[in-house]
Structure formats: structure tokens, C-alpha cells
Design a protein around this motif. Structure first.
Motif, mmCIF file in Angstrom:
data_model
loop_
_atom_site.group_PDB
_atom_site.id
_atom_site.type_symbol
_atom_site.label_atom_id
_atom_site.label_comp_id
_atom_site.label_asym_id
_atom_site.label_seq_id
_atom_site.Cartn_x
_atom_site.Cartn_y
_atom_site.Cartn_z
ATOM 1 N N SER A 183 0.826 -1.211 0.000
ATOM 2 C CA SER A 183 0.000 0.000 0.000
ATOM 3 C C SER A 183 0.859 1.259 0.000
ATOM 4 N N ALA A 184 1.933 1.252 0.810
ATOM 5 C CA ALA A 184 2.820 2.414 0.868
ATOM 6 C C ALA A 184 3.531 2.624 -0.465
ATOM 7 N N THR A 185 3.913 1.522 -1.119
ATOM 8 C CA THR A 185 4.567 1.616 -2.424
ATOM 9 C C THR A 185 3.637 2.237 -3.451
ATOM 10 N N GLU A 186 2.408 1.762 -3.468
ATOM 11 C CA GLU A 186 1.436 2.281 -4.435
ATOM 12 C C GLU A 186 1.057 3.725 -4.132
ATOM 13 N N ALA A 187 1.099 4.108 -2.842
ATOM 14 C CA ALA A 187 0.813 5.496 -2.477
ATOM 15 C C ALA A 187 1.875 6.450 -3.020
ATOM 16 N N CYS A 188 3.071 5.919 -3.298
ATOM 17 C CA CYS A 188 4.160 6.709 -3.898
ATOM 18 C C CYS A 188 4.089 6.679 -5.424
ATOM 19 N N ASN A 189 2.984 6.139 -5.948
ATOM 20 C CA ASN A 189 2.819 5.986 -7.402
ATOM 21 C C ASN A 189 3.911 5.104 -8.005
ATOM 22 N N ARG A 190 4.298 4.086 -7.253
ATOM 23 C CA ARG A 190 5.293 3.129 -7.719
ATOM 24 C C ARG A 190 4.602 1.777 -7.898
ATOM 25 N N ILE A 191 5.128 0.968 -8.780
ATOM 26 C CA ILE A 191 4.597 -0.381 -8.987
ATOM 27 C C ILE A 191 5.165 -1.296 -7.918
ATOM 28 N N SER A 192 4.288 -2.005 -7.240
ATOM 29 C CA SER A 192 4.723 -2.902 -6.171
ATOM 30 C C SER A 192 5.448 -4.107 -6.744
ATOM 31 N N ALA A 193 6.689 -4.337 -6.287
ATOM 32 C CA ALA A 193 7.484 -5.468 -6.775
ATOM 33 C C ALA A 193 6.963 -6.780 -6.193
ATOM 34 N N PRO A 194 7.086 -7.891 -6.924
ATOM 35 C CA PRO A 194 6.653 -9.208 -6.412
ATOM 36 C C PRO A 194 7.669 -9.764 -5.425
ATOM 37 N N LEU A 195 7.586 -9.312 -4.187
ATOM 38 C CA LEU A 195 8.548 -9.732 -3.171
ATOM 39 C C LEU A 195 8.270 -11.165 -2.712
ATOM 40 N N GLN A 196 9.304 -11.824 -2.175
ATOM 41 C CA GLN A 196 9.220 -13.227 -1.761
ATOM 42 C C GLN A 196 8.785 -13.309 -0.299
ATOM 43 N N LEU B 2 -28.215 0.342 7.740
ATOM 44 C CA LEU B 2 -28.266 0.555 9.187
ATOM 45 C C LEU B 2 -27.537 1.841 9.576
ATOM 46 N N ILE B 3 -26.427 2.126 8.919
ATOM 47 C CA ILE B 3 -25.692 3.359 9.191
ATOM 48 C C ILE B 3 -26.560 4.574 8.849
ATOM 49 N N ALA B 4 -27.277 4.468 7.725
ATOM 50 C CA ALA B 4 -28.164 5.561 7.319
ATOM 51 C C ALA B 4 -29.265 5.806 8.341
ATOM 52 N N LYS B 5 -29.620 4.767 9.099
ATOM 53 C CA LYS B 5 -30.654 4.895 10.126
ATOM 54 C C LYS B 5 -30.079 5.375 11.464
ATOM 55 N N GLY B 6 -28.762 5.581 11.510
ATOM 56 C CA GLY B 6 -28.155 6.106 12.730
ATOM 57 C C GLY B 6 -27.456 5.079 13.599
ATOM 58 N N CYS B 7 -27.348 3.843 13.140
ATOM 59 C CA CYS B 7 -26.664 2.823 13.940
ATOM 60 C C CYS B 7 -25.163 3.123 13.987
ATOM 61 N N GLU B 8 -24.544 2.847 15.136
ATOM 62 C CA GLU B 8 -23.111 3.087 15.306
ATOM 63 C C GLU B 8 -22.332 1.889 14.760
ATOM 64 N N LEU B 9 -22.252 1.836 13.460
ATOM 65 C CA LEU B 9 -21.607 0.727 12.765
ATOM 66 C C LEU B 9 -20.611 1.307 11.767
ATOM 67 N N ARG B 10 -19.389 0.737 11.738
ATOM 68 C CA ARG B 10 -18.352 1.204 10.817
ATOM 69 C C ARG B 10 -18.045 0.127 9.788
ATOM 70 N N ILE B 11 -17.766 0.560 8.565
ATOM 71 C CA ILE B 11 -17.321 -0.344 7.512
ATOM 72 C C ILE B 11 -15.851 -0.046 7.254
ATOM 73 N N ILE B 12 -14.981 -1.041 7.473
ATOM 74 C CA ILE B 12 -13.543 -0.825 7.309
ATOM 75 C C ILE B 12 -12.937 -1.952 6.494
ATOM 76 N N GLY B 13 -11.776 -1.680 5.880
ATOM 77 C CA GLY B 13 -11.052 -2.684 5.125
ATOM 78 C C GLY B 13 -10.268 -3.605 6.042
ATOM 79 N N GLU B 14 -9.797 -4.722 5.484
ATOM 80 C CA GLU B 14 -9.077 -5.712 6.280
ATOM 81 C C GLU B 14 -7.786 -5.142 6.879
ATOM 82 N N THR B 15 -7.063 -4.324 6.096
ATOM 83 C CA THR B 15 -5.817 -3.747 6.599
ATOM 84 C C THR B 15 -6.067 -2.872 7.818
#
Length: 237
Positions: free
Chosen positions: A48-61, A215-228
């Protein structure tokens, strides 16, 4: 939240090289050597950090010392698990948890101990394992009552890098209870990173995702987050 995890404050990095400078300095070295992580967080963070620098992520081992530990000490399953905290005690390791350098050294020591335990190199330890048909197990888990996130409830959806059982076990150790379906009592919906970034159209979302948004639109305290982000959250524990 990040400071709570790794203790690195803004003044510690002020004036230091940027991540893209780090890639220029050691990128070739990383590509030439086998790398180890304990779970899959490090590889995804660097990607993610590599891609944030606009670099192509290398296929690391990348190799996962959790998987190696599971092969070497199967008796820890359901008896403390294969996280760094338990392995530190069970294997007599000496390191400061949640310090990047210390955790990296611990991962290396786990691999070396596993090789000695099994009398074979890590490549052979990670070789294909025998499988047998099993019933699909429920991923519902009750969170530990004395953990930092006790009382929180999470549901998982989409393509995750970890299995549902693995995510449920990790969440449980952090105090999070895993549920099978989304309801107003759920606090977190964890979505695969690739799914989260590609959800431009509503029809591409899972039923769980759409219900959570309603449910969020109805005011429920629920967050949607990514795995990272989820793994970073529970790393505090």
C-alpha cells in the motif's frame, strides 16, 4: 491509533527519509531475498505504501512465520494459538512486542526454531499439507472479556487474505465477538481491501455490505472498514 500500536510519534520521523527514498535504497535488496512476516499485515502495508508513492509494487518473496509455526507446533491450536504473544512464552523468546525491529527478529527466531523442531528447511515446512474433507465450520467466536476491544461485535465479508476462521480467532483475542450476519448490534463490518476499493457500483456490494450501509443511514453506530485497517486496529491488543 497508529502511535498506540508502534509508539512512533511525529517528532521521531520529522526530517527523516520518505518511504519512496527507502525503496530506492533497499528495493533491490528486498527483491533478492526471502522475507518473513508474522501474518500478512507487513506485506500489505508495504504494498500500500509503495502504491501510495505511485510506484509499482514489486513481487517480493514473502513467507508467513504464522504458517510455519502452525506446522511445527500444531498442539498450540486452541491452546494459546500461534500469535507472537503466546509464542513468546511457549518458545521462551525474549523480545519487546509491537516494536518493528523486535517483532521482525522474533519472526526470524520462530522460523529457525521451527526448522530445528522439524529437522527441515522452512521451504519444506511450508510444502503442501495433506488435506481431508471436513465440514464447513462456523466462524462465530466470542471475544475475550479482558481484552481492549471487549464487547465489540464484527462481521466479515468479501475476499480476505486470511481465512474466516483465522480472522475470527484473531478478533477474539482482541476481545471482538464475531457474528455471522449484520444487525443493529454489530459495531464493525470488515470488508476485503480489494472489494472495498472496487465498490463503485451498488450491485457489486455484498448483501452484508448493503445492509450495513442501510443501518448506518438509520443512525446505527456501525463502521465499515477494510481488512488492513481492521488488522491495524486489533494489533493494539
Amino acid at each position: 491509533m497508529n502511535i498506540q500500536i508502534h509508539g512512533i510519534r511525529p517528532e521521531h520521523v520529522s526530517g527523516e527519509p520518505l518511504f519512496e527514498d527507502f525503496l530506492d535504497a533497499v528495493g533491490d535488496f528486498l527483491e533478492r531475498h526471502a522475507l518473513f512476516q508474522h501474518s500478512s499485515f507487513d506485506s500489505r502495508a508495504i504494498k500500500s505504501a509503495t502504491e501510495a508513492c505511485n510506484r509499482i509494487s514489486a513481487p517480493l518473496q514473502w513467507n508467513d512465520s504464522v504458517k510455519i509455526a502452525r506446522r511445527a507446533w500444531p498442539e498450540f491450536k486452541g491452546n494459546g494459538g500461534h500469535g507472537l504473544s503466546h509464542l513468546k512464552t511457549a518458545l521462551g523468546l525474549d523480545f519487546r512486542h509491537h516494536d518493528a525491529g523486535e517483532d521482525a527478529r522474533a519472526s526470524a527466531e520462530i522460523v529457525l526454531l521451527a526448522e530445528a523442531q522439524m529437522g527441515m528447511p522452512y521451504q519444506d515446512i511450508l510444502g503442501p499439507s495433506q488435506t481431508r474433507p471436513t465440514r464447513k465450520a462456523s466462524v462465530a467466536r466470542t471475544g475475550c472479556t479482558d481484552a481492549p476491544l471487549s464487547g465489540k461485535i464484527a462481521v466479515f465479508t468479501g475476499a480476505l487474505t486470511m481465512t474466516r476462521r483465522e480472522t475470527a480467532e484473531v478478533a477474539s483475542r482482541a476481545g471482538i465477538t464475531t457474528a455471522q450476519s449484520v444487525s443493529k448490534n454489530v459495531h464493525l463490518l470488515v470488508v476485503g481491501d480489494q472489494d472495498l476499493s472496487a465498490l463503485a457500483e451498488d450491485e457489486s456490494k455484498s448483501a452484508k455490505h448493503r445492509k450495513a450501509e442501510a443501518l448506518i443511514a438509520k443512525g446505527c453506530e456501525l463502521r465499515i472498514i477494510g481488512e488492513t485497517d481492521f488488522l491495524a486496529l486489533i494489533a493494539v491488543s
